[in-house]
Structures are given as C-alpha cells and as structure tokens.
Design a protein around this motif. Sequence first.
Motif, PDB file in Angstrom:
ATOM      1  N   GLU A   1      24.416 -12.221 -75.997  1.00  5.88           N
ATOM      2  CA  GLU A   1      25.183 -11.059 -76.463  1.00  5.88           C
ATOM      3  C   GLU A   1      24.309  -9.815 -76.520  1.00  5.88           C
ATOM      4  O   GLU A   1      24.729  -8.730 -76.094  1.00  5.88           O
ATOM      5  N   ARG A   2      23.106  -9.954 -77.060  1.00  5.28           N
ATOM      6  CA  ARG A   2      22.211  -8.791 -77.146  1.00  5.28           C
ATOM      7  C   ARG A   2      21.867  -8.270 -75.755  1.00  5.28           C
ATOM      8  O   ARG A   2      21.804  -7.055 -75.537  1.00  5.28           O
ATOM      9  N   ARG A   3      21.641  -9.170 -74.840  1.00  2.91           N
ATOM     10  CA  ARG A   3      21.278  -8.733 -73.478  1.00  2.91           C
ATOM     11  C   ARG A   3      22.434  -8.032 -72.790  1.00  2.91           C
ATOM     12  O   ARG A   3      22.250  -7.016 -72.115  1.00  2.91           O
ATOM     13  N   LEU A   4      23.651  -8.560 -72.940  1.00  8.40           N
ATOM     14  CA  LEU A   4      24.797  -7.984 -72.253  1.00  8.40           C
ATOM     15  C   LEU A   4      25.334  -6.726 -72.941  1.00  8.40           C
ATOM     16  O   LEU A   4      26.090  -5.960 -72.335  1.00  8.40           O
ATOM     17  N   SER A   5      24.985  -6.533 -74.210  1.00  9.89           N
ATOM     18  CA  SER A   5      25.505  -5.372 -74.935  1.00  9.89           C
ATOM     19  C   SER A   5      24.642  -4.127 -74.767  1.00  9.89           C
ATOM     20  O   SER A   5      24.985  -3.079 -75.330  1.00  9.89           O
TER      21      SER A   5
ATOM     22  N   ILE B   1      32.303 -14.137 -75.644  1.00 10.91           N
ATOM     23  CA  ILE B   1      31.171 -15.070 -75.753  1.00 10.91           C
ATOM     24  C   ILE B   1      31.090 -15.720 -77.139  1.00 10.91           C
ATOM     25  O   ILE B   1      30.922 -16.939 -77.248  1.00 10.91           O
ATOM     26  N   PRO B   2      31.210 -14.971 -78.242  1.00  8.17           N
ATOM     27  CA  PRO B   2      31.134 -15.633 -79.558  1.00  8.17           C
ATOM     28  C   PRO B   2      32.210 -16.702 -79.743  1.00  8.17           C
ATOM     29  O   PRO B   2      31.937 -17.785 -80.270  1.00  8.17           O
ATOM     30  N   ASN B   3      33.428 -16.415 -79.309  1.00  6.88           N
ATOM     31  CA  ASN B   3      34.502 -17.387 -79.478  1.00  6.88           C
ATOM     32  C   ASN B   3      34.328 -18.590 -78.562  1.00  6.88           C
ATOM     33  O   ASN B   3      34.671 -19.717 -78.937  1.00  6.88           O
TER      34      ASN B   3
END
Length: 458
Positions: A449-453, A379-381
Amino acid sequence: MSTEMSSAPPSGTASRAYVRAAAAQVLPPPVATSGLIGWLRTNLFSSPGNTLLTLLALLIAFWIIPGFVRFLITDAVWSGADREACVAKGGVLPGACWAFVKDRLAYFIYGAYPVESRWRADLFFLLGALGIGWLLWLNAPRRDLGLVYFLVVLPLAVYGLLSGRNPLAFLAYPYDLVTGRSVILGLVFAALLFLAGFLVARSEGVRAGRAALFGLAALVILTAAGLAFERLWGAIGLAPVDTARWGGLMVTLVVAGVGIVASLPLGILLALGRRSKLPVIKFFSVLFIEFVRGVPLITVLFMANTMLPLFLPDDITVDKLLRALVGIALFASAYMAEVVRAGLQALPKGQYEGAMAVGLGYWQMMRLIILPQALKVTIPNIVNTYIGLFKDTSLLLIVGIFDFLKAIETARIDPQWAAPTVSATGYAFAAIVYFIFCYGMASYARATERRLSKADKR
C-alpha cells in the motif's frame, strides 16, 4: 572633514554589510519534537485523553505480559522424553511444555504422511517458498513467469509430489472421445480446453473465427501433451499416497493456498458478472454470491463433505480433501467478489469512458485499465479476506480432515504426554504459527500500500 571622509565606507559596500557570505549553521530540531521524545509526545501523549489511554494500556500490559512470559519462557520445560518432564514437582506446576512440541513437531507438520516420503512434502515447502518469494520480491527477474509458475506450475507440481499421481492426467481426458472409455467426461474436458483457448485469444483482440481455430489448436496440443506426460510420469514411479494420510501444517497450507489462488480470479469473474448488463449472467452471479454469503463456512463444508456424494452416481467418488478445497474456494470467491465489486464502483466513470474512447474492447479495458486500479484500491480488503480464509482452515477438523489444528488436538490426548500444561502449550503453539503467517501477510500488504500510494500523495 578629510578624516571623516576617509573613514566612510566605499561606495556600494553599505548594502553588502548585511549579506551573509557563508551558509548559516544547521541547528538540530528541538528535542521535544524529534527522536524518541518527539515520537512519544506525538503518538502517545499528544493530549490528556491520549495520555490516559496510554497509561491504561501500560497498566494492562504490565498485568498480562509477565504471566505470558513466565508461562511461555521462564517457567517452561524445554527438554524431556515424556509427561514426567512436565508434571508438577514439589507442588509447583511448570510452565509451557515445549518438550511436547519438540517431540511431536514432525507430526504437527506432516501428520500421518509416510516417513519415507516426507522428502516430497519438504520439496513442496521449498517450491512454495520459491513461488511466493518470486512474486513478492519486487525486483525479481521475469515476475510474469513467476505468476505463471505460481498459478499453474506450482499447483500441478504439488499435487503430483504429494499424491504421487499424474498431475496432467486430466489433459488426456479428451482422448476418451476416441477410445470410448468415457465419452461424457471426454466431451466435458474437450469443451473446457477449447473454451480456454478461445477466451485467451479473444482477450487479446483476436477475431471470433481465428479465436475458434486457436481454441481447437489448444485442444489438440494439450491433449497430445497430456498423453506424452502420462507415459513420462509412469517412468518416474512415485508411490501413491492417499489424501487421507495427508495432515498437519502441510494440509493447512495446501487448503489455504488453493483457496487464496482460486478465490481472486473467481471473485473477479463473479464481480464482473454481477455488474454485467446481460440479465442471465447477472442473475446467476447475484444468486451465487448471496447464497454463499448467507450461510456459514461450516455449512458449506458439511454440504461438500456429506451432501455432495448423495447427488453423484454410485460409481463416482470425489476425494474428501478435494471436496473441502472446492467448498472453501467457492466460499472465499463469493466474499472476494464483493471486495472486487467495491473497487470497481470506486473508480470514476471517466476511466471507463477514456478506455472506450481509445478503442479498447471490454476485456482489454478490464485487464489494462480498470482492474489494476480497482485491485489497488481494495488491497486492504483483499488481504483481510485472505487472512480470514487462512484462519478458517481450522474448521476442517470438524469434517474429519487432518489439518494443523487437528494434529495438535490428536497429539495432546496422547497418554505419553498427559500433563496439565500440554493442552495449553499445544494451543499456544498453534496461535503462534497462525499469528506468524497472518502477520506476515498483513505486513507485506501494508508495504505494498505504501509503495502504490506514492503517486497519490501531494
């Protein structure tokens, strides 16, 4: 003796003398580790080196920020009809000329798009906001339909609105096989429609024979729908607007949207092709990715804008904006392919073996097991590529396409607003607009990202 015996505690009560009957009072955490003071000590003053960097950053901020505030806000000119409002008075040069931005705001947004048809551009902004909100709202109803709307319905509707031409005209091309108007074009589109239906059926596990029948049915149904919609579109009667008259922020959002939407699926196919065991598919995927990544975007745009017409027959012309859209989409897909490939390689081999052990085919394994995990990792990339693509749309002005930055470039040299601070104000306004869009994408990506992590935390 009797007195002493009577004053002794009853049997069994001595052990309960140290047991608390009520809960202890909850004490607040130490001031030094909570609240604003605790955050400052943890993040800004946790060590001598961190303290030194914080003080240095504060000094730089106190040196730079007041100048920006004076130029953009306190000394700025907010109203006026022409350059006289933004020239120096009494030897004092004013700040940003926001009166210029206010006067040319419509031009920055629509460019030379006809004034009487700007409601179509406004409807494009509204439909785009609806599609983005539908996808990004996690609790939205039927997000699967929202994905279809964003990837299929919205691009066709936008093209029809802004150009005034039938967005489903290409579906009637297979009819050329019957009429003989353009047999080659009809064959090409008939093959594409058939292949699309065939691949959709195969991805659902349908056997090859039935998938071929499904592809043939898709060809017939879509061609008939295209012919029916062609008559309906003629009854609507929107005035055609050539893409040469499109401009401003509208063009920037169209180009960035097409690049963002097209680059991910193309990048996924290229990444899978690069990891394929078939030598021909792997060779052409590697060749395309490395060639595109080896040249700058401006070269791709020049090739699409200048060189492509030289390789086409004289009776075939491709719209300049369409050439740029294809060039940017292909360029971004090459970078996206490497991003997706990194996610695929990050997954352990057990994920592939487990998917095959339960009897899933290749495309089912990729769609249900592998790709969701790989895209989550990258996701970040992915968002970083999207942000770079959005900013790279500013290169369109070099090949003569009237994007947002080109509109500002044209407006700032208008003699009506020939003032010393007009150029700086225009570029500052462009920087603010680009920052808002890019920061919005980055912020949503961090929230995702926070939700999926959460499942990965211990």
